[in-house]
Design an enzyme around this catalytic site. Structure first.
Site, PDB file in Angstrom:
ATOM      1  CG  ASP A 197       5.156 -16.005  -6.585  1.00  0.00           C
ATOM      2  OD1 ASP A 197       4.898 -14.830  -6.262  1.00  0.00           O
ATOM      3  OD2 ASP A 197       6.069 -16.308  -7.381  1.00  0.00           O
ATOM      4  CG  ASP A 227      -0.165   0.120   2.523  1.00  0.00           C
ATOM      5  OD1 ASP A 227       0.971  -0.395   2.598  1.00  0.00           O
ATOM      6  OD2 ASP A 227      -0.685   0.728   3.475  1.00  0.00           O
ATOM      7  CG  HIS A 267      -0.349  -7.524  -2.314  1.00  0.00           C
ATOM      8  ND1 HIS A 267      -1.575  -7.664  -2.943  1.00  0.00           N
ATOM      9  CD2 HIS A 267      -0.485  -6.451  -1.489  1.00  0.00           C
ATOM     10  CE1 HIS A 267      -2.404  -6.730  -2.514  1.00  0.00           C
ATOM     11  NE2 HIS A 267      -1.765  -5.975  -1.631  1.00  0.00           N
ATOM     12  CD  GLU A 278       1.143  -5.855   1.754  1.00  0.00           C
ATOM     13  OE1 GLU A 278       0.323  -6.609   2.312  1.00  0.00           O
ATOM     14  OE2 GLU A 278       1.031  -4.616   1.725  1.00  0.00           O
TER      15      GLU A 278
END
Ligand SMILES: *[C@@H]1O[C@H](CO)[C@@H](O)[C@H](O)[C@H]1NC(C)=O
Ligand SMILES: *[C@@H]1O[C@H](CO)[C@@H](O)[C@H](O)[C@H]1NC(C)=O
Ligand SMILES: *[C@@H]1O[C@H](CO)[C@@H](O)[C@H](O)[C@H]1NC(C)=O
Ligand SMILES: *[C@@H]1O[C@H](CO)[C@@H](O)[C@H](O)[C@H]1NC(C)=O
Ligand SMILES: *[C@@H]1O[C@H](CO)[C@@H](O)[C@H](O)[C@H]1NC(C)=O
Ligand SMILES: *[C@@H]1O[C@H](CO)[C@@H](O)[C@H](O)[C@H]1NC(C)=O
Ligand SMILES: *[C@@H]1O[C@H](CO)[C@@H](O)[C@H](O)[C@H]1NC(C)=O
Ligand SMILES: *[C@@H]1O[C@H](CO)[C@@H](O)[C@H](O)[C@H]1NC(C)=O
Ligand SMILES: *[C@@H]1O[C@H](CO)[C@@H](O)[C@H](O)[C@H]1NC(C)=O
Ligand SMILES: *[C@@H]1O[C@H](CO)[C@@H](O)[C@H](O)[C@H]1NC(C)=O
Ligand SMILES: *[C@@H]1O[C@H](CO)[C@@H](O)[C@H](O)[C@H]1NC(C)=O
Ligand SMILES: *[C@@H]1O[C@H](CO)[C@@H](O)[C@H](O)[C@H]1NC(C)=O
Ligand SMILES: [Ca+2]
Ligand SMILES: [Ca+2]
Length: 779
Positions: free
Chosen positions: A751, A358, A697, A760
């Site tokens: 994965d 993020d 991610h 992540e």
């Protein structure tokens, strides 16, 4: 925003049939989330405005001339669930009597706006209808969870004549990931980077056999250069499979492309025996931080053109931060704090690193990350016998804008986050802020975090994030994290930039006093999933211990020594200081203890502190000796790779302090797990090893998703040195929920770009890797 990533497939089929996307269009096999999508039963399940009629199997609506876009629509009435970060396939057929662009949304309801979309997960513009019934297909991945979603076709808006629009064959399917085959790689699990000539050389064989087998070490020409017998171990409870250990430590010749082999079986992946094994890893592990930087353009000359990008979050449209950043709206914070906290000012909180996949920035996680990078630098100042192959101490060792500026590059990189953390401090003489029903002076405290008020989709380049960026309430823990890292920065920058060192120490003193005056302002666990994580922590004894320790090491002042001595952790036993399973951002006593033991200082009782580090390391080694893959952990929580690396940091520090080679041997074997000596032969560091994590991610590196959800430009794969969180025995995300049900320990990893609970990146994991890589590169 989303429309940027969504184009009709009709024009893009060649990309979508690419062999790189095995799951594409793999939606059949899951239920159609739209009921009566072919209108065979008439209009049940649908509402339209003006009310339409079913003709020849299509729902047709007469759209008056000159209506606004939303005034005419066809909408589902039976809600469906859109799972955050899952993948959906939408197909339909439609035509218009006169060509027109319509607009499609999936969304929740906003009661205050009479059903208007809140945060559409699919928000297409320009779906071009012609007079010929055309098939349309969309693939989308919702950014936000929506349990009560509708699908709406907005029909009005662009035509000055009465039109007729007809729709049919509407289907909406969630991706079908089953059956799933987990690739566990070769039966002989090795460190895929290889082994140091004078280091331990252990491998793990998965075999049903309970008797010892003969292994061969083969060189690059396939000649056996060493052989021996495996040591059957039995059931590895961290994976539930039967394993043997292979020990070829005695072979010490350098070479590339070695393989281990059991007669008649597939050989291991190739590996090196080299004293240059970890030479480039520190740079690449640190390069990850440059790429996570906010508030600065990422320079193609430093990282390659595919990773270059404009500065993120400098208040250039559509960004809404971070140079001018408000606090949360009172009505937003009211939900988390159960009182309408807000503030009267905006702050410039630009710079810093994006936390993970993020683009939020959290002071408590910035704390441990900055600390480990500073520690990687600082240990080079006090370790003896340092024959460093790689010197974080030097200027020009990293590919960052500050190379050759005269300052060590590790300090430069850490400073990028330190500057951000300093800016998160509540200004002096700020108006009182609400806490527990009364208004209190929060000047000098530090805001816990800042992030978007809603999730953005993957991928989202930081400069294109349109969400509102907000400061969240100050917390004692964030304040103490700023204090501790600012104290470290002050002592390390003292030699290079006295002004910055002073700025850090001044802020640290103010923060320290504010934290002592407000010792129990906790970040609540309820403050999550509205565009950011909670990072909640309601025990700040460790943060107080750490802050006091760093202030003492930097200043030698008695007040800080007294606070260290009176803290709970000063007399705590080694297993409290260094808990089983390692330490993390909310248990910073371990970092404090490592620095009190290792960095020169005169604290009362320092010998006992040093002894506690050795005992802590001994306890980790005792666990390692029960684990056939030489891990220090027996459980696999979210981010387990960082737990393993943080344990390595403790054992490696014990070696740095004592020069007792058993700690070195243990720590080096501890590296193996990260680079492939695990149940699924996974090297978790992208670009390091044969079977490496590639679909990590992140909103920056969602290449896997960009292949599926066609967009321009295609985002890159993760850069070399980016590390996945790793096995998580309680995985919780859409791919993991589908394919990891009932997994055991080391197997709990997929994965997949949408598996944020196993795959992540994060700065606190990257910093653990950077420290350990720097240490290992010295051996
Ligand atoms: C949706 O359309 C695509 C492209 O024409 C097709 O491959 C796919 O099978 C369709 N899916 C369904 C569920 O009909
Ligand atoms: C959805 O798309 C429409 C049309 O471009 C736009 O007006 C609207 O602002 C978008 N909504 C959101 C929440 O992005
Ligand atoms: C959808 O909304 C209805 C009515 O408010 C509620 O009863 C139902 O539980 C909601 N569904 C989900 C999945 O949250
Ligand atoms: C659909 O969701 C909305 C918003 O939560 C709710 O008001 C409505 O009752 C739901 N409808 C059904 C059929 O669950
Ligand atoms: C729609 O708007 C256009 C332009 O303002 C106008 O010329 C036309 O007469 C309108 N059509 C109807 C049916 O009102
Ligand atoms: C009606 O729309 C068409 C196409 O968009 C445009 O060429 C024409 O000028 C419009 N007529 C009026 C009266 O606005
Ligand atoms: C092996 O370990 C797994 C995981 O702990 C456990 O579930 C399983 O029962 C064990 N198998 C045997 C044969 O002991
Ligand atoms: C390594 O060599 C030493 C000395 O020859 C021997 O005692 C030891 O057993 C060997 N270790 C292994 C694992 O083969
Ligand atoms: C905060 O929540 C309470 C209780 O739900 C409500 O009465 C109050 O109006 C809310 N205040 C704000 C500013 O949203
Ligand atoms: C330092 O290195 C020298 C030469 O390599 C060695 O003789 C000495 O024992 C080492 N000292 C320590 C404390 O490891
Ligand atoms: C914010 O500032 C305004 C105007 O200066 C003042 O009226 C208000 O009370 C302040 N609010 C808080 C929470 O300090
Ligand atoms: C520790 O005390 C000794 C003796 O007073 C002094 O020489 C040394 O500089 C002190 N070390 C630190 C790090 O303050
Ligand atoms: Ca530099
Ligand atoms: Ca804590």
């Amino acid at each position: 925003m989303l429309s940027r990533f969504l184009l009709p497939l009709t024009s893009l089929l060649p990309v979508l049939v690419s062999s790189q996307t095995p799951v594409e269009n793999n939606a059949l096999g899951t239920p159609n989330l739209v009921h009566n999508g072919s209108f065979t039963k008439g209009t049940p399940g649908w509402v339209s405005k003006p009310s339409g009629t079913v003709q020849d199997g299509m729902l047709c609506v007469i759209v008056p001339a000159n209506t606004t876009a939303k005034a005419s629509y066809i909408q589902t009435t039976q809600n469906f669930t859109q799972i955050k970060n899952d993948i959906y396939y939408l197909n339909f057929t439609a035509y218009a009597a006169q060509p027109v662009n319509i607009w499609i949304q999936t969304n929740g309801y906003d009661p205050s706006a009479g059903g208007a979309p809140v945060d559409p997960n699919l928000n297409t513009t320009q779906v071009p209808l012609t007079t010929i019934p055309g098939p349309f297909s969309f693939i989308f991945s919702p950014a936000n969870q929506e349990n009560n979603s509708t699908l709406t076709f907005f029909l009005g808006g662009s035509n000055n004549l009465t039109n007729e629009i007809c729709l049919s064959d509407v289907s909406l399917h969630r991706i079908n990931r089953l059956p799933y085959f987990q690739d566990t790689g070769r039966a002989i699990k090795i460190n895929q980077l290889g082994y140091l000539p004078n280091g331990p050389k252990l491998a793990t064989l998965v075999s049903k056999s309970n008797s010892s087998l003969t292994w061969h070490l083969k060189n690059s020409s396939g000649t056996s250069v060493s052989s021996g017998r495996t040591f059957p171990f039995g059931n590895d409870t961290s994976s539930g499979v039967n394993v043997h250990t292979i020990d070829f430590t005695n072979y010490t010749s350098i070479g590339a492309n070695f393989r281990l082999q059991i007669d008649g079986s597939e050989p291991s992946y190739p590996f090196a025996i080299s004293d240059q094994l970890y030479t480039t890893l520190p740079q690449d592990a640190m390069q990850f931080f440059y790429q996570q930087r906010s508030g600065i353009a990422i320079d193609a000359e430093l990282v390659g053109s595919q990773y270059a990008r404009p500065a993120g979050h400098v208040n250039v449209f559509p960004n809404q931060g971070d140079v001018v950043t408000p606090c949360q709206y009172a009505w937003e914070s009211n939900v988390t704090y159960l009182e309408p906290w807000t503030c009267n000012y905006t702050l410039d909180v630009s710079q810093g690193w994006y936390d993970a996949g993020d683009q939020g920035k959290y002071v408590v996680n910035g704390g441990i990350s900055t600390a480990q990078i500073l520690m990687a630098y600082e240990r080079t100042l006090w370790t003896t016998n340092n024959t460093l192959q790689y010197k974080p101490v030097s200027d020009g060792s990293l590919r960052i804008p500050e190379r050759y500026n005269g300052y060590p590059d590790f300090l430069d990189e850490a400073r990028w986050e330190m500057e951000f953390m300093l800016k998160m401090q509540v200004p002096a003489n700020s108006p009182p802020q609400l806490f527990n029903g009364s208004y209190i002076d929060m000047s000098g405290l530090v805001h816990h975090k800042m992030h978007d008020n809603q999730w953005t989709p993957l991928p989202t380049p930081p400069n294109l994030d349109p969400k509102r960026r907000e400061l969240h309430r100050p917390s004692t823990a964030a304040t103490l994290n700023m204090v501790a890292t600012a104290a470290m920065s002050a002592r390390l920058w003292g030699l290079f930039d006295a002004d910055f060192a002073k700025r850090c120490l001044d802020a640290a003193r103010v923060g320290y006093a504010a934290a002592k005056a407000n010792p129990a302002i906790y970040a609540p666990g309820t403050d999550w999933d509205l565009g950011g994580g909670a990072y909640s922590d309601d025990d700040v004894r460790d943060e107080f211990y750490w802050a006091a320790a760093e202030m003492y090491i930097t200043t030698s002042e008695a007040q800080f020594e007294n606070d260290v001595i009176s803290n709970y952790y000063y007399t705590a036993n080694a297993s409290t200081l260094f808990p089983d399973g390692g330490f993390g951002w909310s248990s910073m006593q371990a970092i404090a203890q490592l620095n009190l033991a290792a960095v020169p200082n005169n604290i009362t009782g320092r010998n006992a502190i040093i002894k506690s580090v050795m005992t802590g390391a001994d306890q980790y080694i005792a666990i390692q000796q029960t684990q056939p893959t030489d891990v220090y952990i027996t459980s696999y929580p979210w981010g387990s790779n960082s737990n393993q690396l943080n344990c390595i940091q403790v054992v490696a520090t014990a070696y740095d302090i004592s020069r007792n080679t058993s700690y070195r041997t243990s720590a080096l074997s501890g590296m193996d797990y990260i680079f492939g000596r695990n149940a699924i032969s996974q090297s978790y560091v992208h670009g390091y090893g044969t079977k490496t994590s590639s679909n990590i991610h992140s909103r920056l590196y969602a290449a896997e998703l960009s292949r599926l959800i066609v967009q321009d430009p295609i985002v890159p794969p993760p850069p070399k040195g980016a590390m996945a969180g790793g096995a998580n025995e309680s995985p919780a995300d859409p791919p993991a929920d589908d394919v990891l049900k009932g997994c055991v320990g080391q197997f709990c990893y997929v994965d997949d770009v949408n598996s944020y609970s196993t795959n992540e990146v994060a700065i606190n994991w990257g910093s653990a890797l950077a420290w350990v890589a720097s240490w290992a590169s010295n051996h």
